[in-house]
Motif scaffolding. Structure first.
Motif, PDB file in Angstrom:
ATOM      1  N   THR A 368       0.840  -1.208   0.000  1.00 31.42           N
ATOM      2  CA  THR A 368       0.000   0.000   0.000  1.00 31.42           C
ATOM      3  C   THR A 368       0.871   1.253   0.000  1.00 31.42           C
ATOM      4  O   THR A 368       0.602   2.217  -0.730  1.00 31.42           O
ATOM      5  CB  THR A 368      -0.937   0.004   1.224  1.00 31.42           C
ATOM      6  N   LYS A 371       2.144   2.003  -3.290  1.00 28.34           N
ATOM      7  CA  LYS A 371       1.076   2.368  -4.229  1.00 28.34           C
ATOM      8  C   LYS A 371       0.709   1.230  -5.171  1.00 28.34           C
ATOM      9  O   LYS A 371       0.104   1.445  -6.234  1.00 28.34           O
ATOM     10  CB  LYS A 371       1.458   3.619  -5.039  1.00 28.34           C
ATOM     11  N   LYS A 374      -4.457   0.265  -3.259  1.00 27.74           N
ATOM     12  CA  LYS A 374      -5.065   1.523  -2.818  1.00 27.74           C
ATOM     13  C   LYS A 374      -5.503   1.409  -1.358  1.00 27.74           C
ATOM     14  O   LYS A 374      -6.011   0.367  -0.935  1.00 27.74           O
ATOM     15  CB  LYS A 374      -6.278   1.850  -3.683  1.00 27.74           C
ATOM     16  N   TYR A 382       3.458  11.397   1.985  1.00 26.37           N
ATOM     17  CA  TYR A 382       4.855  11.121   1.683  1.00 26.37           C
ATOM     18  C   TYR A 382       5.675  12.394   1.883  1.00 26.37           C
ATOM     19  O   TYR A 382       5.238  13.493   1.532  1.00 26.37           O
ATOM     20  CB  TYR A 382       5.005  10.627   0.244  1.00 26.37           C
TER      21      TYR A 382
END
Length: 643
Positions: A368, A371, A374, A382
């Motif tokens: 996750t 990415k 989702k 980030y």
């Protein structure tokens, strides 16, 4: 007391000598870790010790009456039996003695004045009790639970279990047999972290000698008091645990290297003198004398060392101070939520370990963050200037059709071939290896190739999923040092407790669909977990006695409003804890009295089958009562500090 000895053991396979001149002894309470690189003969030595294999030379002698337990010998489980019945088989002789005692009780009821019968009964009952006649069922329950066989599984047929479950059950059966000499070959390979923690505690208190082959440094650190190193065909013994052995081994190698280099300098000087003076008439005799002396010199051998992987990670640019912030994050798949309400922050330089049972969602969390999946809810923030690198435990980021050389070269097309070959060589890829396709590589080779690729990316934030899975103990040590020296940030999933303990400054424990953060390494996590299980949760809301923060001595000066508020809150917590403890003591005392009344019933007192379970219940209640009284006293002492 020495219970077993190896004398001048040697093992050859054709022209190849695996080891020779191996001598050692095992004391009755020994805790020995047998270590060495793969293929040096550790398992072969164990098989010689169990009699499964005959040594080419020498012998292994075990004292009379000493049974040797070996996990590989215990896999013959009866698939038609239930788990519980198979475990009870270990105690069949004891159970039969219990039946004889029951029969004697019936005889005594008919002949209550038979003194000889009563005397024999007392002797048999005492021996029965000493041998665990009233506690063997508790032993079975304890070890089954320790190995994650809950009560709901005990009536399952063994034939319905998976291969891994059967292996664990074989281990349970071996431990229940309690052989005086226990030989374990990589026992940690198929156990989760919770079971390993339980097993370490059990083995520390094991009444017998243990010799274990393991690549798990944490396990060896917490169990072993001696290390046997099998290397280059020779067995060397070290006192202490694995960390002490590691330090002593490094010191030994440095000393040998220094002594070797010093002697080489002296030899070189002597040889130069001899060459210069051998042809001169006036100095020929001196040169000849020195040559004879040099010929007789006992030369120090250079330290033998295996080729080691050379790993180095560094970032191309620094990241921002805040690297990753997860807020109320829920993760999983469309059809299933794995973990909810994940909230924690990672800052630059952190080393964060994610731990938890298999299948709980640890890898899902990394995917996750990467990415690849989702978020189901919540947010991921980030930090600035992030370059993220990812190590996949399935090693799927490699193309199985590419050669080893092309795997690196395709990612760094401007790098000269000579440099690529040199880097691969530092990761122990030979000239033959680099022309192989990725699909032809072993798990360990794929792991090293993935690390090679990752080290060349120069990322400042590494996400690593089980990076030690396919590495031997030497490669793990090198990776651990490389990550310690790494100038970036690390988020990793691992079950390797030593690796975690050496690296992590934060632990994310994932359990029961939730994540909890611990600000420390694995040892700190274990301490905090033990406190929580014992009802000690400093700084957390609740009524447990130890939840109140340590009381500071109140100054005679007037307290501020905030200080007074905190002071009063702590007093209330302690008072609630005292009230709860008193209530718990009262309940436990009633339970104790009830059990003792039942045990006094003549019908129950005459039957060990009824008496045994009651005795177990009484012991459990009395232990809880002792703890409750201790907690009450501590709380009283803490409250007195406020008066």
């Amino acid at each position: 007391m020495i219970i077993a000895q190896g004398h001048d053991l040697e093992q050859q396979f054709g022209a190849n000598t695996l080891f020779k001149n191996v001598n050692f002894s095992i004391d009755s309470n020994a805790r020995i870790g047998l270590v060495g690189a793969n293929g040096v003969g550790k398992t072969t030595l164990l098989k010689i010790m169990t009699g499964q294999q005959e040594a080419t030379r020498g012998e292994f002698i075990v004292n009379k009456g000493i049974d040797v337990g070996y996990i590989a010998q215990e896999n013959a489980l009866n698939e038609e039996k239930s788990i519980w019945d198979e475990m009870e088989d270990v105690f069949a002789p004891l159970i039969n003695r219990g039946k004889k005692l029951t029969a004697m009780q019936e005889e005594i009821a008919e002949n209550p004045t038979d003194q000889d019968l009563l005397k024999r009964y007392d002797q048999m009952q005492f021996a029965f009790e000493q041998d665990g006649g009233y506690t063997y069922q508790s032993d079975i329950k304890s070890i089954l639970n320790g190995f994650k066989f809950g009560e709901e599984t005990w009536q399952k047929k063994i034939g319905s279990l998976s291969g891994g479950e059967k292996t664990r059950l074989a281990f349970v059966k071996l431990l229940l047999k309690k052989p005086p000499l226990l030989l374990l070959d990589e026992p940690t390979n198929y156990l989760d972290m919770d079971t390993l923690d339980w097993l370490e505690g059990f083995l520390k208190n094991y009444d017998g000698a243990i010799l274990v082959v393991s690549h798990d440094q944490y396990f060896l650190d917490h169990l072993a008091t001696q290390i046997f190193e099998l290397q280059f065909g020779k067995l060397t013994q070290f006192k202490g645990n694995y960390s002490q052995y590691q330090a002593e081994r490094e010191l030994r190698d440095r000393q040998q290297e220094a002594a070797y280099e010093k002697q080489q300098e002296e030899i070189k000087k002597e040889e130069e003198f001899i060459q210069k003076n051998l042809v001169r008439a006036s100095t020929t005799k001196r040169a000849q004398s020195r040559q004879k002396k040099l010929d007789k010199l006992d030369r120090i051998k250079p330290p033998k060392s295996q080729s080691k992987v050379k790993i180095h990670f560094n970032s191309e640019r620094p990241s921002g101070k805040e690297v990753l912030i997860l807020n109320d994050l829920s993760i999983g798949y469309p059809e299933k939520t794995m973990v909810e309400d994940i909230s924690f922050q990672i800052n630059k330089g952190d080393r964060v370990a994610i731990i938890g049972p298999n299948g709980i969602g640890k890898s899902t969390l990394l995917k996750t963050v990467m990415k690849q999946l989702k978020p189901k809810a919540g947010s991921i923030k980030y930090g600035a200037s992030l370059d993220i690198g990812y190590y996949d435990q399935e090693l799927q980021r490699l193309d199985p059709s590419q050669t080893v050389l092309d795997t690196v070269w395709d990612r760094h097309k401007t790098m000269p071939e000579r440099d690529v070959r040199s880097i691969l060589a530092s990761f122990l890829f030979t000239a033959k290896d680099i022309d192989k396709t990725v699909g032809q590589l072993s798990g360990g080779q794929k792991a090293r190739l993935t690390l090679t690729v990752l080290s060349l990316e120069h990322d400042n934030f590494l996400l690593m999923d089980e990076p030690t899975n396919h590495l031997d103990i030497e490669a793990k040590e090198v990776l651990e040092k490389a990550l310690k020296d790494y100038d970036g940030t690390l988020l990793f999933v691992s079950h390797d407790r030593y690796f975690i303990n050496q690296l992590a400054n934060k632990i994310v424990s994932v359990r029961d669909g939730h994540a909890k953060i611990y600000e420390g390494n694995y040892s700190y996590y274990l301490d905090e977990k033990a406190k929580q299980e014992a009802g000690l949760t400093p700084g957390q809301p609740g009524d447990n006695i130890q939840e109140a923060e340590p009381v500071k001595q109140v100054s005679e000066q007037k307290l501020s409003y905030q200080e007074q508020k905190q002071h009063d809150s702590q007093k209330r917590k302690l008072q609630r804890a005292i009230d709860n403890a008193e209530k718990k003591i009262e309940e436990l005392e009633k339970q104790e009295e009830k059990i003792q009344t039942e045990m006094a019933n003549p019908e129950i007192a005459a039957s060990f089958e009824k008496l045994g379970p009651l005795q177990e219940d009484l012991t459990e209640v009395q232990n809880k009562l002792d703890q409750a009284n201790s907690d009450w006293e501590k709380a009283i002492e803490e409250l007195d500090k406020f008066e």
